[in-house]
Design a protein around this motif. Structure first.
Motif, PDB file in Angstrom:
ATOM      1  N   ILE A 150     -39.737  56.969  59.397  1.00 30.41           N
ATOM      2  CA  ILE A 150     -38.951  56.821  58.176  1.00 30.41           C
ATOM      3  C   ILE A 150     -39.622  55.808  57.270  1.00 30.41           C
ATOM      4  CG2 ILE A 150     -36.655  56.348  57.231  1.00 30.41           C
ATOM      5  CD1 ILE A 150     -35.468  56.545  59.935  1.00 30.41           C
ATOM      6  N   PHE A 182     -41.163  49.664  53.878  1.00 32.51           N
ATOM      7  CA  PHE A 182     -41.304  49.583  55.320  1.00 32.51           C
ATOM      8  C   PHE A 182     -41.446  50.972  55.909  1.00 32.51           C
ATOM      9  CE2 PHE A 182     -40.134  45.200  56.021  1.00 32.51           C
ATOM     10  CZ  PHE A 182     -39.308  44.884  54.956  1.00 32.51           C
ATOM     11  N   GLN A 188     -37.072  48.338  50.030  1.00 39.95           N
ATOM     12  CA  GLN A 188     -36.169  47.191  49.922  1.00 39.95           C
ATOM     13  C   GLN A 188     -36.454  46.454  48.631  1.00 39.95           C
ATOM     14  OE1 GLN A 188     -36.422  44.201  53.031  1.00 39.95           O
ATOM     15  NE2 GLN A 188     -34.399  43.406  52.544  1.00 39.95           N
ATOM     16  N   PHE A 237     -33.099  54.123  52.487  1.00 36.79           N
ATOM     17  CA  PHE A 237     -33.852  55.273  52.978  1.00 36.79           C
ATOM     18  C   PHE A 237     -34.559  55.990  51.828  1.00 36.79           C
ATOM     19  CE2 PHE A 237     -34.737  58.930  55.573  1.00 36.79           C
ATOM     20  CZ  PHE A 237     -34.611  60.016  54.716  1.00 36.79           C
ATOM     21  N   PHE A 275     -28.798  41.726  58.358  1.00 36.06           N
ATOM     22  CA  PHE A 275     -28.364  42.991  57.773  1.00 36.06           C
ATOM     23  C   PHE A 275     -27.500  43.758  58.755  1.00 36.06           C
ATOM     24  CE2 PHE A 275     -30.500  43.264  53.790  1.00 36.06           C
ATOM     25  CZ  PHE A 275     -31.663  42.528  53.925  1.00 36.06           C
ATOM     26  N   LEU A 305     -38.217  42.954  60.106  1.00 36.23           N
ATOM     27  CA  LEU A 305     -36.881  43.392  60.496  1.00 36.23           C
ATOM     28  C   LEU A 305     -36.839  43.717  61.979  1.00 36.23           C
ATOM     29  CD1 LEU A 305     -35.832  45.860  57.676  1.00 36.23           C
ATOM     30  CD2 LEU A 305     -34.331  44.145  58.665  1.00 36.23           C
ATOM     31  N   PHE A 330     -28.000  50.554  55.245  1.00 37.63           N
ATOM     32  CA  PHE A 330     -27.940  49.100  55.348  1.00 37.63           C
ATOM     33  C   PHE A 330     -26.990  48.488  54.323  1.00 37.63           C
ATOM     34  CE2 PHE A 330     -31.227  47.780  58.335  1.00 37.63           C
ATOM     35  CZ  PHE A 330     -31.971  48.936  58.479  1.00 37.63           C
ATOM     36  N   TYR A 359     -38.590  53.158  54.266  1.00 35.68           N
ATOM     37  CA  TYR A 359     -37.500  52.484  53.583  1.00 35.68           C
ATOM     38  C   TYR A 359     -38.056  51.661  52.427  1.00 35.68           C
ATOM     39  CZ  TYR A 359     -33.932  53.424  57.138  1.00 35.68           C
ATOM     40  OH  TYR A 359     -33.029  54.028  57.976  1.00 35.68           O
ATOM     41  N   PRO A 365     -32.536  47.438  52.959  1.00 34.46           N
ATOM     42  CA  PRO A 365     -33.450  48.591  52.947  1.00 34.46           C
ATOM     43  C   PRO A 365     -32.707  49.880  52.612  1.00 34.46           C
ATOM     44  CG  PRO A 365     -33.802  47.228  54.888  1.00 34.46           C
ATOM     45  CD  PRO A 365     -32.550  46.733  54.238  1.00 34.46           C
ATOM     46  N   LEU A 421     -30.498  55.140  58.967  1.00 34.72           N
ATOM     47  CA  LEU A 421     -29.656  53.957  58.923  1.00 34.72           C
ATOM     48  C   LEU A 421     -29.307  53.637  57.480  1.00 34.72           C
ATOM     49  CD1 LEU A 421     -30.527  53.683  61.876  1.00 34.72           C
ATOM     50  CD2 LEU A 421     -30.846  51.238  61.462  1.00 34.72           C
TER      51      LEU A 421
END
Lengths: 115, 113
Positions: free
Chosen positions: B34, B89, B38, B46, A90, A43, A106, B36, B44, A104
């Motif tokens: 952070i 991630f 997915q 949190f 995204f 990403l 998404f 994430y 993704p 964030l």
């Protein structure tokens, strides 16, 4: 209710075409982003906008032009599509611009396939 | 150069076991981290975050550990469930970095029944 929604979910097109991806967030956030995810799941940020103003532009080819008509929308237009543009794109949003510890949110992604 | 990387691209665990996903970062100026999750076909999501002034933070079934000395971050998932199957991630930001998160390459977690 979907917080960050982007359309279309899938986009298949020929090389050389121009296409757009739309994104809307209903979270009342000030900042919106476009990220690109390649086939290896990596990403990378492309752009960020804060309240309709461009903040981050990560040396993306100028064939990619984001447009933010208002702070709830950030669209991505791509001219002269190339094979290498195939990826998942995204959209994301966050509440405040410039803060280091912003989460964030998404969207579900747009799978772009350039043939 | 600056990078956020993961030790293992794929991790397989039995349902009910604990999972540990590791992440290394190289920038000592990194201030915020952070994790994430997915899931297939989704964006993704949190999971948990941690600031550099902390070394541990717990959430529901998840714990993040930060070792600034060796620039290492880990995500621990307790009693792993099939719904935990996803790509995980780590991402980092730094003071003055604005909202520019740098993501690691991802670890695929597979939960075996």
């Amino acid at each position: 209710d979907t917080a960050v929604s982007q359309t279309p979910k899938y986009l298949v097109t020929q090389m050389g075409n121009d296409k757009s991806i739309k994104c809307e967030q209903n979270l009342g956030h000030d900042t919106m982003y476009w990220y690109k995810q390649d086939s290896k799941k990596f990403l990378k940020i492309m752009f960020s906008y804060n309240n309709k103003e461009l903040i981050i532009n990560e040396t993306v080819p100028n064939r990619f032009s984001p447009k933010s008509p208002d702070k709830a929308h950030l669209n991505l237009h791509i001219n002269s599509l190339e094979l290498g543009d195939s990826a998942v794109y995204f959209c994301a949003s966050s509440q405040v611009q410039g803060a280091t510890n912003e989460k964030l949110f998404f969207g579900s992604g747009t799978q772009l396939s350039v043939l | 150069g600056e990078s956020v990387g993961l030790h293992l691209p794929t991790l397989s665990v039995q349902e009910g076991d604990n999972s540990i996903i590791n992440c290394a970062y190289s920038n000592s100026a990194s201030d915020y981290f952070i994790w994430y999750k997915q899931e297939s076909g989704k964006g993704p999501q949190f999971i948990i975050d941690i600031r550099s002034n902390m070394d541990k933070r717990q959430g529901q079934r998840v714990t993040v550990l930060l070792n600034k000395t060796v620039k290492h971050l880990s995500l621990q998932i307790a009693a792993t469930q099939p719904g935990d199957s996803a790509v995980y991630f780590c991402a980092e930001n730094r003071v003055g970095g604005g909202n520019k998160l740098t993501f690691g390459t991802g670890t695929q977690l597979k939960v075996e029944l």
